[in-house]
Structures are given as C-alpha cells and as structure tokens.
Design a protein around this motif. Structure first.
Motif, PDB file in Angstrom:
ATOM      1  N   GLU B 164       0.838  -1.203   0.003  1.00  0.00           N
ATOM      2  CA  GLU B 164      -0.012  -0.078   0.056  1.00  0.00           C
ATOM      3  C   GLU B 164       0.753   1.105  -0.018  1.00  0.00           C
ATOM      4  OE1 GLU B 164      -3.422  -0.037   0.044  1.00  0.00           O
ATOM      5  OE2 GLU B 164      -3.140  -2.164  -0.197  1.00  0.00           O
ATOM      6  N   ILE B 165       0.462   2.342  -0.670  1.00  0.00           N
ATOM      7  CA  ILE B 165       0.909   3.679  -0.641  1.00  0.00           C
ATOM      8  C   ILE B 165      -0.029   4.778  -0.681  1.00  0.00           C
ATOM      9  CG2 ILE B 165       1.661   3.510  -2.860  1.00  0.00           C
ATOM     10  CD1 ILE B 165       4.262   5.119  -2.136  1.00  0.00           C
ATOM     11  N   ALA B 166       0.160   5.832  -0.258  1.00  0.00           N
ATOM     12  CA  ALA B 166      -0.945   6.905  -0.499  1.00  0.00           C
ATOM     13  C   ALA B 166      -0.693   7.447  -1.646  1.00  0.00           C
ATOM     14  CB  ALA B 166      -0.489   8.017   0.800  1.00  0.00           C
ATOM     15  N   GLU B 167      -2.069   7.763  -2.333  1.00  0.00           N
ATOM     16  CA  GLU B 167      -1.978   8.213  -3.632  1.00  0.00           C
ATOM     17  C   GLU B 167      -1.073   9.545  -4.049  1.00  0.00           C
ATOM     18  OE1 GLU B 167      -3.726   6.068  -5.601  1.00  0.00           O
ATOM     19  OE2 GLU B 167      -3.020   7.039  -7.224  1.00  0.00           O
ATOM     20  N   GLN B 168      -1.057  10.391  -3.110  1.00  0.00           N
ATOM     21  CA  GLN B 168      -0.346  11.474  -3.335  1.00  0.00           C
ATOM     22  C   GLN B 168       1.037  11.213  -3.187  1.00  0.00           C
ATOM     23  OE1 GLN B 168      -0.893  13.892   0.220  1.00  0.00           O
ATOM     24  NE2 GLN B 168       0.776  15.420   0.171  1.00  0.00           N
ATOM     25  N   HIS B 169       1.838  10.171  -2.428  1.00  0.00           N
ATOM     26  CA  HIS B 169       3.024   9.782  -2.575  1.00  0.00           C
ATOM     27  C   HIS B 169       3.321   9.059  -3.568  1.00  0.00           C
ATOM     28  CE1 HIS B 169       2.883   9.928   2.159  1.00  0.00           C
ATOM     29  NE2 HIS B 169       3.132  11.152   1.745  1.00  0.00           N
ATOM     30  N   LYS B 170       2.401   8.396  -4.025  1.00  0.00           N
ATOM     31  CA  LYS B 170       2.655   7.646  -5.306  1.00  0.00           C
ATOM     32  C   LYS B 170       2.884   8.274  -6.605  1.00  0.00           C
ATOM     33  CE  LYS B 170       0.634   3.753  -8.171  1.00  0.00           C
ATOM     34  NZ  LYS B 170      -0.780   2.682  -8.097  1.00  0.00           N
ATOM     35  N   THR B 171       1.985   9.272  -6.686  1.00  0.00           N
ATOM     36  CA  THR B 171       2.045  10.267  -7.590  1.00  0.00           C
ATOM     37  C   THR B 171       3.329  11.157  -7.875  1.00  0.00           C
ATOM     38  OG1 THR B 171      -0.418  10.504  -7.685  1.00  0.00           O
ATOM     39  CG2 THR B 171       0.679  12.197  -9.050  1.00  0.00           C
ATOM     40  N   ASN B 172       3.832  11.669  -6.606  1.00  0.00           N
ATOM     41  CA  ASN B 172       4.922  12.432  -6.284  1.00  0.00           C
ATOM     42  C   ASN B 172       6.116  11.624  -6.851  1.00  0.00           C
ATOM     43  OD1 ASN B 172       3.413  14.732  -5.811  1.00  0.00           O
ATOM     44  ND2 ASN B 172       4.250  14.786  -3.630  1.00  0.00           N
ATOM     45  N   LEU B 173       6.049  10.271  -6.496  1.00  0.00           N
ATOM     46  CA  LEU B 173       7.294   9.460  -6.703  1.00  0.00           C
ATOM     47  C   LEU B 173       7.334   8.824  -8.257  1.00  0.00           C
ATOM     48  CD1 LEU B 173       7.481   7.060  -3.810  1.00  0.00           C
ATOM     49  CD2 LEU B 173       9.027   8.584  -4.358  1.00  0.00           C
ATOM     50  N   LEU B 174       6.103   8.836  -8.933  1.00  0.00           N
ATOM     51  CA  LEU B 174       5.909   8.409 -10.309  1.00  0.00           C
ATOM     52  C   LEU B 174       6.601   9.556 -11.324  1.00  0.00           C
ATOM     53  CD1 LEU B 174       2.771   6.082 -10.455  1.00  0.00           C
ATOM     54  CD2 LEU B 174       4.739   5.386 -10.932  1.00  0.00           C
ATOM     55  N   LYS B 175       6.000  10.458 -10.721  1.00  0.00           N
ATOM     56  CA  LYS B 175       6.239  11.822 -11.917  1.00  0.00           C
ATOM     57  C   LYS B 175       7.258  12.599 -11.501  1.00  0.00           C
ATOM     58  CE  LYS B 175       1.349  11.886 -13.224  1.00  0.00           C
ATOM     59  NZ  LYS B 175       0.164  12.737 -13.069  1.00  0.00           N
ATOM     60  N   GLY B 176       7.868  12.395 -10.332  1.00  0.00           N
ATOM     61  CA  GLY B 176       9.054  13.248  -9.949  1.00  0.00           C
ATOM     62  C   GLY B 176       8.543  14.541  -9.718  1.00  0.00           C
ATOM     63  N   LEU B 177       7.454  14.980  -8.971  1.00  0.00           N
ATOM     64  CA  LEU B 177       7.009  16.512  -9.231  1.00  0.00           C
ATOM     65  C   LEU B 177       7.667  17.437  -8.392  1.00  0.00           C
ATOM     66  CD1 LEU B 177       3.097  15.383  -9.005  1.00  0.00           C
ATOM     67  CD2 LEU B 177       4.514  16.213 -11.054  1.00  0.00           C
ATOM     68  N   ASP B 178       7.829  18.522  -8.751  1.00  0.00           N
ATOM     69  CA  ASP B 178       8.328  19.695  -7.845  1.00  0.00           C
ATOM     70  C   ASP B 178       7.170  20.089  -6.867  1.00  0.00           C
ATOM     71  OD1 ASP B 178       9.199  21.863  -6.723  1.00  0.00           O
ATOM     72  OD2 ASP B 178       9.065  23.237  -8.784  1.00  0.00           O
ATOM     73  N   ALA B 179       7.249  19.527  -5.722  1.00  0.00           N
ATOM     74  CA  ALA B 179       6.108  19.834  -4.712  1.00  0.00           C
ATOM     75  C   ALA B 179       6.106  21.367  -4.380  1.00  0.00           C
ATOM     76  CB  ALA B 179       6.573  19.098  -3.510  1.00  0.00           C
ATOM     77  N   ILE B 180       7.136  22.014  -4.530  1.00  0.00           N
ATOM     78  CA  ILE B 180       6.968  23.358  -4.190  1.00  0.00           C
ATOM     79  C   ILE B 180       6.016  24.144  -5.288  1.00  0.00           C
ATOM     80  CG2 ILE B 180       8.137  25.732  -3.734  1.00  0.00           C
ATOM     81  CD1 ILE B 180      10.206  24.175  -2.308  1.00  0.00           C
ATOM     82  N   GLY B 181       6.718  23.713  -6.650  1.00  0.00           N
ATOM     83  CA  GLY B 181       6.018  24.487  -7.777  1.00  0.00           C
ATOM     84  C   GLY B 181       4.344  23.904  -7.637  1.00  0.00           C
ATOM     85  N   GLN B 182       3.989  22.965  -7.363  1.00  0.00           N
ATOM     86  CA  GLN B 182       2.611  22.365  -7.174  1.00  0.00           C
ATOM     87  C   GLN B 182       1.990  23.404  -6.203  1.00  0.00           C
ATOM     88  OE1 GLN B 182       3.073  18.260  -6.190  1.00  0.00           O
ATOM     89  NE2 GLN B 182       1.679  17.805  -7.579  1.00  0.00           N
ATOM     90  N   THR B 183       2.524  23.556  -5.278  1.00  0.00           N
ATOM     91  CA  THR B 183       1.793  24.489  -3.895  1.00  0.00           C
ATOM     92  C   THR B 183       1.786  25.896  -4.417  1.00  0.00           C
ATOM     93  OG1 THR B 183       2.619  22.895  -2.370  1.00  0.00           O
ATOM     94  CG2 THR B 183       1.960  25.178  -1.507  1.00  0.00           C
ATOM     95  N   LEU B 184       2.766  26.492  -5.235  1.00  0.00           N
ATOM     96  CA  LEU B 184       2.835  27.752  -5.551  1.00  0.00           C
ATOM     97  C   LEU B 184       1.605  28.086  -6.529  1.00  0.00           C
ATOM     98  CD1 LEU B 184       6.545  28.602  -5.841  1.00  0.00           C
ATOM     99  CD2 LEU B 184       4.982  29.594  -4.159  1.00  0.00           C
ATOM    100  N   GLU B 185       0.930  26.907  -7.233  1.00  0.00           N
ATOM    101  CA  GLU B 185      -0.102  27.146  -8.063  1.00  0.00           C
ATOM    102  C   GLU B 185      -1.359  27.430  -7.290  1.00  0.00           C
ATOM    103  OE1 GLU B 185      -0.329  23.604 -10.476  1.00  0.00           O
ATOM    104  OE2 GLU B 185       1.610  23.872 -11.610  1.00  0.00           O
TER     105      GLU B 185
END
Lengths: 470, 203
Positions: B164-185
């Motif tokens: 099991e893994i939280a959806e939010q964590h999975k997405t971030n790992l799969l896509k390598g997202l810039d967490a700060i960039g997302q929040t700044l939106e």
C-alpha cells in the motif's frame, strides 16, 4: 460533531483539503511559525536560490544557532572550520532573506526549543514547524508542532504551507498526583516505556489528566518534547491559565486588545468532552518511579530500583533481539542493579531539560555534596536567558562549588555536534532525549534520566534514587 | 533532490535484519555539518560499517561489507526504520550509496516523508513477508528483486507481494513532481487564507 484539540487546530489551518478514505484526510495547511537553525537549513536555502524563490514570510520565521556551537567559547570557529562555515551560512542566508537571527553571543540565543517559548513566539493554536524532531516540545502550549525534513523546510520557506496527511489521535491520561521526587521526565519516560519506542507512530498525542494539568509550562515542554521518542507526529496539552500566565508579557506575545482576543480564542482550544480518540492510554501518577533507560532506545526504560531486564522477559522476537543487542552494547547483564552501575559522565541540559526549573532541580541535589571522583559533570543551560536567570539565583555557584562545569548555552552533548563528545566505553547519566548507540559519541553509553537523577548520579558516581535526598 | 520519476526498479538486496534503526545510525552527527546534499554515501552506517573513525578499516561482521551484497540497491529492514532525528541527511546518504528502494515492516513518519521528497521509495510489507524476503536473500544473495510502484508489487523468484502507498506519495514518486511548484499554483488560496486571519494573528 465532537472534536479533539488536534481536529480544531487542523481545521483552522486547512487551505486545501481532500478526503482520502472514510476517515482519512490530507491537505495543505498553513504554518504560523517556522523556527530554524544551522544544521537543517543550508540545503533548503540553496534550493530556493537555485529556483530563484523567496522566503514568503520572513516575519514568521526565527533563527538561532544551537546545534554545532561550542559551549566553552563564543567564537564561531571554536569547533572547527566546517562548523564555522555552517554557522556563517545561516547568518548569510538570514541576512539575505530578512530573517531575524539570534546568533552566538546574542541575548536571545538558545536551543531553538528553549528560545522560542521563552520569547513568546509559540502560542496556543499555532502550527509550528522546525527542521528538528524535538519541535514536538511546543505542543506544551496547545500548538500543533512537529519536526520536518530539509525539503519541507524549503517548502515552508517558499509557501508558508505544508502538505500533510491527518494523523490518528491518541489520548494519554496521567491520573492522580505525582509522588514527591517524581518529575515530568519520569512521566514521559514511563509513557514511552509503556507504549514503546514506535507506539505512537502515525498519531498525534494529547496528554491530559490531573498530573498533566498540574505541571508548569517547563514541565509540560519536557513531556511534549519526547513525544517523538514514542514515534508520535506531535504531542499536545490543552492551553489553560498556566499557559496564559506563562505567555503574558513575553516579548512576542499579543499585547493589549490583541491579548484579550487571543485569550478568548485560546480558551476554546480543548477537546470536547465527548470527543473520541483512536486510542486511549491511562497511567496512574502514583505508580511512576524515577526512570532510567537501560537500553539503546528510550522505550527500554525501568524504575531506578528495578533490575535490568533479561531478553527472555520479552515475548516478541523483535523486542527480544533488540534487548539482546542493547544489553551487549550497554555492557549490562540481566538482573543487574542500576545502583551498582558506575557512571563517569553526567550531562545536564538539552531541549528536554535545559530550562530554569531543570537547573533548579539539579542544583537542589548538587548542593548536597561533591561530584564523585572520576566523574565529569557538565551543566549546559538551554539559552542565554536561562543562564542569566540561573546566575541571578546563584545556581552556577552551587554547581561549580560541587564540582560541575558551568557552560555556555547550546545543544551540546545531547548529540555532540560540537566538541562535547564522549568516547568509547564512557557511561553517561544524561538529561537529554536519546540513548541511541553512539548518540553522544562513538561507543559511548547513554542512560536517560531527570535533572535531579543526573545530579544524584554525579554525586554518587553511580545511579541513585533521588527520593533518598528528599 | 532528483526530479526524474521512479516506477520499476530491479536490483540486489542488502539484508539489514534489525528493528528500530535510527537516523543517528544511518548517518552520525559528525557528518551533518556539511552544507550540501551530496557525498554522504561513504559515511552511511559509519559506526557499524567501519572499525575506525577515519573509515579505513571495514567491519567484516557488518552486512554492508559482505562480498555477496556489494552493488545492492534495495535495502531490507524491519520495523520503525528511520526513527529519531529528522535529518534529511539519512535519505541523502542512502540515495548517495545507491539505494533506490527501502523495504521494511514500518517507518518513522518524518523519515518516510523525507524519502518521498528524495525519490527514495519506501515499501511497507508485513513481518511475515519480510521473514520470507530475508530467508530468500540469505539463500541467494544475488536474487534480483523487482519493485513496481505503478502496480504496487514486490517480486522476487516465487514471491509476489502487494503493498500500500498513499495516492499523493505514489503520484509524486512516479512523476518526480516539484512539490513547491505544485503548491505555488495555489498561491491565491494561500493569500486568501492570510487575508482572512484575525488582526492579532497576522505576523
């Protein structure tokens, strides 16, 4: 619906939330206060610079120097060039981003979790973060306070928010009143001993009960400080008159009309009577004795008069294996008496026990004798303000007269990022928060105790029951 | 740290069969005075890995120094891994050493979040599943473990476990997202929140 204190603070800080399951929730929460220090910020500032980002709210951010500084000298290079570079990097970054810094030598400098509360920077209902796991300390004010990693420090710098999953809730009730000679440190060690080193992982703990309500703010900070040692996300104590009395008049606390409005709001910050918690733990204060850790995690703890346990006392194979390893590392045998166990070092200080009441409790024992031959005992006040107050009360004279060293404020031997480190085989009675292998120096052995118990061990040269001094 | 995503990883295992491994063990304090994120791998598990402070004498009894486990990229461990200090130097040092995945019974909260933010995949399995993995690696150190994040599976030889893994964590790992960039939106929402604070709560 009845809600807990944690629910109320969470709800008041949600900017953007979504349900992840029937009971699960995650969201973006606003951060009211960000405390920073030299060790966990340089890479975060560098990350901002790389992307050309700014610190969104420098006025909500306060910095101090504490982890890697000397307790013998005010010189930044007293512990070598790499420590100096880290300290200077913090100073440069704070200047660049307009963050108020209390550097070494400043009258407001201190361990981040001692400095923040004493300046009134921490208030009920706030969300408080810091790149340090002992941020849990600030839950003593009824603030939701937790430690974060450096990536999250950068996130808070840039956005003043954090993405969080809502934790489960645990109520820890300590009923009745504490026996004489038993301290906040003994309460929290007894709690961790009961629920285990990972017993609260995934939870926010709310401490309650008569024994908790009766504690001073300094004592509440000691309890909440070690919530992380049970794995908890945070520890909370509902604010009350003790909290308000502590805060009133402090430099950064609200004043005038703002104070009146603040207290009105703070009075609403308590769990509803019929609120339910995911887990409830109960302890009787009367059953708590002076605690001493025997192993290599804070859950491996016993009363001072209990024999060192045997691995066979543990049914869980992992606990049994951990006990075996711990006994070997600590050079202890099952059944051994702690009162026969010699110590050659004593450390009184840290964000757990470096406040004025801790200094007073240790001095009250220290005045009964002299540090035993062969024991090195150091007392490190948690802040410049604690040091000044202790000196005004002439506690420093008691310590020095008894053979303790009286040092400058800092994190010191709690983690030994400066030159206050132990060597192979040293055994230390320590008022800090972690007895991990090598925490105070490679091959050294740490036993966690209260300030009074540490002072008693210094005089006796071995662990001693502090109640014999009452 | 890295921004590339992680999906499927296959590699040899390092069996660290111990509970409550704290971040002081993963990377001791004397290495925390650095101001960069790189170069911590050689100090990983310093006290256990070396018999001397200068890292010249490897401890032959420590699993990291066994010939058969060299080149491992999947760390196996037990409960409460990464407990203690919040130091993000812990995942930095695991990453720098070459680990891509850590599989254990449970993880400490702060460490877990730090892994997600550094593209180091933490996988939680049950105690009995860990028993089977440790037994398999003991009998065949060269066994290749495949961790598939998209499918949420761990496969090695005949073993096939879901996790099991939280959806939010999975997405971030799969896509390598810039967490700060997302929040700044969400900047408008953050500003609106700040504007709504009562005067006494405004900094």
């Amino acid at each position: 619906m009845a809600t807990t204190l944690y629910d109320k603070i969470w709800q008041a800080h949600i900017i953007d939330a979504k349900k992840t399951s029937e009971t699960g929730e995650e969201g973006l929460i606003y951060i009211d206060r960000h405390l920073i220090h030299e060790v966990t910020t340089p890479q975060a500032f560098a990350g901002l610079d790389e992307k050309g980002r700014k610190v969104r709210c420098p006025e909500r951010t306060f910095a101090t120097m504490d982890h890697s500084i000397s307790t013998r000298s005010l010189a930044l290079d007293a512990c070598g060039p790499t420590n100096k570079l880290q300290l200077q990097t913090l100073a440069d970054n704070c200047k660049k981003h307009g963050i108020e810094l209390f550097p070494v030598g400043h009258q407001k400098q201190g361990i981040v979790h001692v400095m923040g509360p004493e300046l009134g920077l921490i208030q009920p209902g706030m969300t408080v973060v810091c790149g340090d796991s002992h941020t849990a300390t600030h839950g003593a004010f009824g603030a939701l306070a937790f430690g974060i990693g450096t990536s999250q420090v950068e996130h808070v710098f840039a956005t003043q928010t954090l993405k969080q999953s809502k934790a489960k809730s645990m109520q820890v009730q300590v009923n009745g009143s504490l026996p004489i000679g038993i301290t906040a440190k003994d309460i929290i060690l007894a709690i961790i001993g009961k629920i285990g080193h990972a017993g609260a992982t995934g939870y926010v703990i709310e401490y309650s009960g008569e024994a908790i309500s009766a504690l001073s703010m300094e004592e509440r900070m000691t309890v909440c400080n070690m919530s992380i040692e049970a794995g908890a996300k945070a520890g909370l104590i509902a604010p009350d008159q003790t909290t308000f009395d502590y805060l009133e008049g402090r430099e950064y606390a609200p004043k005038g009309d703002n104070w009146t409005q603040a207290v009105a709001y703070w009075n609403s910050l308590k769990s509803d009577k019929d609120a339910t918690f995911d887990t409830v733990i109960q302890l009787n204060a009367a059953d708590i004795t002076p605690q001493v850790t025997w192993g290599t995690n804070p859950g491996q703890v016993i009363g001072v008069n209990q024999p060192v346990p045997s691995p066979n006392d543990f049914s869980d194979p992992i606990d049994k294996d951990s006990a075996n390893k711990a006994l070997k590392y600590m050079d202890l045998a099952p059944g051994q008496k702690l009162s026969e166990l010699s110590v050659n070092n004593v450390f009184i200080g840290s964000c757990t026990n470096g406040r004025i009441e801790d200094m007073r409790a240790a001095a009250a024992i220290a005045k009964h004798g002299k540090v035993a031959p062969g024991v090195t005992a150091i007392v490190v006040p948690g802040s410049v303000s604690v040091k000044a107050q202790a000196e005004a009360e002439q506690l420093d004279k008691i310590f020095i007269e008894a053979g303790f060293e009286w040092r400058l404020p800092g994190c010191s031997m709690c983690l030994g990022m400066n030159d206050d480190i132990l060597t192979q085989g040293d055994r230390c009675a320590s008022t800090s928060n972690r007895n991990f292998e090598g925490r105070q120096g490679r091959g050294s052995r740490t036993h966690l105790v209260s300030p009074a118990m540490a002072a008693a061990a210094a005089l006796a040269g071995h662990f001693a029951d502090v109640r014999d001094y009452q | 740290m890295t921004t590339a995503g992680i999906n499927i990883h296959t590699g040899k295992a390092m069996p660290l069969n111990q509970a409550n491994v704290d971040t002081d063990q993963i990377i001791p304090k004397q290495f925390l005075t650095a101001v960069t994120k790189s170069g911590y791998g050689k100090h990983l598990f310093h006290d256990w890995r070396y018999l001397d402070q200068h890292e010249q004498v490897p401890n032959p009894d420590f699993v990291f120094n066994k010939t058969e486990h060299q080149g491992a990229s999947v760390l196996l461990t037990r409960e409460n891994f990464g407990c203690g200090s919040s130091r993000e130097h812990a995942p930095w040092s695991l990453d720098d050493y070459g680990f891509k995945v850590v599989i254990g019974t449970s993880f400490a909260d702060i460490f877990y979040g730090n892994c997600i933010n550094n593209q180091l995949l933490p996988v939680q399995l049950t105690s009995s599943q860990m028993d089977q993995l440790f037994a398999l690696v003991e009998s065949d150190a060269s066994a290749q473990i495949t961790v598939n994040l998209q499918d949420q599976t761990v496969k090695v030889k005949d073993l096939n476990f879901g996790f099991e893994i939280a959806e939010q964590h999975k997405t971030n790992l799969l896509k390598g997202l810039d967490a700060i960039g997302q929040t700044l939106e969400l900047d408008d929402k953050i500003t609106a929140f700040e504007n709504n604070l009562p005067q006494w709560q405004k900094a």
